[in-house]
Design an enzyme around this catalytic site. Structure first.
Site, PDB file in Angstrom:
ATOM      1  N   ASP A 255       0.838  -1.201   0.000  1.00 14.67           N
ATOM      2  CA  ASP A 255       0.000   0.000   0.000  1.00 14.67           C
ATOM      3  C   ASP A 255       0.872   1.248   0.000  1.00 14.67           C
ATOM      4  OD1 ASP A 255      -2.613   1.509   0.802  1.00 14.67           O
ATOM      5  OD2 ASP A 255      -1.177   2.018   2.376  1.00 14.67           O
TER       6      ASP A 255
ATOM      7  N   GLU B 199      -2.122  -5.763  -3.187  1.00 18.06           N
ATOM      8  CA  GLU B 199      -1.221  -4.910  -2.399  1.00 18.06           C
ATOM      9  C   GLU B 199      -0.034  -5.715  -1.862  1.00 18.06           C
ATOM     10  OE1 GLU B 199      -3.729  -1.290  -0.388  1.00 18.06           O
ATOM     11  OE2 GLU B 199      -3.974  -3.259   0.532  1.00 18.06           O
TER      12      GLU B 199
END
Lengths: 247, 247
Positions: A67, A135
């Site tokens: 992220d 992610e």
């Protein structure tokens, strides 16, 4: 410091790893060095795995890392791409790009769920599993190959095919409708044809070609017919841009 | 692609730029290539400057970029440094490190406000100006020298001297009190002495030495006496770690 040599040694592969290696290489567009990071990115906590130090071996921490990497690469892209956008604009646009919905779409399009190791059937995890492992996958790339490769992957496989600033700004809703409008105005014949339809059940690909006045002007390939049409239309739009009024 | 050659050409400097260059080099620990990014990082919107394309020339967009870079470097550091920390822990720790208060402290310690160009007296901007220009400064480093240098700066000048995980976890409140406790228990004489007190009014530095039983065990240097004492105590603590029970 990354110890390349050590990694290559560790990287001796079983036949099963060989298939995994090939598939990951295809998605990345370059070779992974240490498959263990990618294994981790696809290991669900329900598998209850641990690493050699007794720490949980699953993708949750990698999600945090991925992220952050995604956030910084997208930030740099937006900064460079939209010199007129202020801080508020940049923040808003980045949120749209890294929205849960969009990350889920990315994970789904790369069909990352095929790799998930879990005690539970991955189909039962709900939609967000796709974005979460996407992610984590970015985090694994960073750990395996460092920032430049991670950045390259995000540019080539995320930004280039998926990030469309005019569309995100809401200025362009659909390239397909822009192209159709133009054809109708100019009294040109157009056709979107599926010419290809390949892939195994869980990862279908559609190829669509756009013909204007009997001439193929663009092709698109994606995981749904609608997306492939939009890709072809977008390419045609940019190719024809001088002719089509942007307003 | 960075055009190094073009940048060097553009980099011919006025005497005023020369001073700015020296100061920035000292803070960075390496040479800047294009001073314009740093000028931008210190230009307040009140100066109403514009670039050659008529876009606002001030630090607001750079803040967004710097925040993202800081976030990703700190994320990677925490990921590697605390293998036992789960996603929630990592997120919480990063928030603490990049808190407004901490960013303000960093900006203040680097005395970045001396560079601010503005129509308003920078003293009237309030505390957050320090953190904002610190973030913008990080953004400028990224644009000027790319990710590896930006990462290096964050490691050398932010993480190494400022990021103290046991302290952030609340496990260690003050190294000074740990050292004092140990000295009292061991019946050792100790002294924190200011031995140096330099710098101009807006950027004072204090040097503190810690003596235990007539032997200098550590020194610390910071912008306040309290901080310099804590730095010296932290160094002493790690030097004496085998003797001091951590509990």
């Amino acid at each position: 410091m990354r110890k390349l040599f050590k990694k290559i040694i560790k990287n001796s592969r079983s036949p099963e790893d060989g298939i995994f290696f090939e598939k990951i290489t295809k998605i990345l567009g370059f070779k992974p060095l240490n498959l263990r990071y990618y294994r981790k990115a696809f290991t669900h906590r329900s598998s209850n795995k641990q690493d050699d130090n007794g720490n949980p071996f699953n993708y949750e921490r990698l999600e945090f890392l991925g992220d952050a990497m995604l956030g910084s690469v997208i930030a740099a892209h937006l900064y460079n791409e939209v010199p007129t956008g202020d801080e508020g604009y940049l923040t808003k646009m980045r949120s749209k790009i890294v929205s849960r919905e969009h990350l889920n779409e990315l994970g789904r399009d790369f069909n990352l769920i095929q790799f998930v190791e879990s005690k539970v059937n991955p189909q039962h995890f709900g939609e967000n599993i796709h974005g979460n492992i996407f992610e984590a996958f970015i985090g694994a790339i960073y750990l395996d190959r460092g920032f430049p490769f991670c950045e390259k992957f995000i540019y080539d496989k995320v930004i280039e095919p998926y990030v469309d600033i005019p569309k995100l700004e809401g200025k362009v809703i659909s390239y397909k409708s822009l192209v159709i409008e133009w054809c109708q105005k100019e009294k040109k014949q157009f056709n979107f044809d599926v010419f290809d339809d390949t892939g195994i059940e869980e990862q279908k690909y559609f190829g669509v070609k756009l013909t204007i006045d009997q001439k193929i002007v663009a092709k698109g390939r994606a995981t749904s017919k609608k997306k492939a049409e939009e890709k072809a239309a977008k390419r045609a739009y940019f190719a024809l841009q001088e002719k089509i009024d942007k307003k």
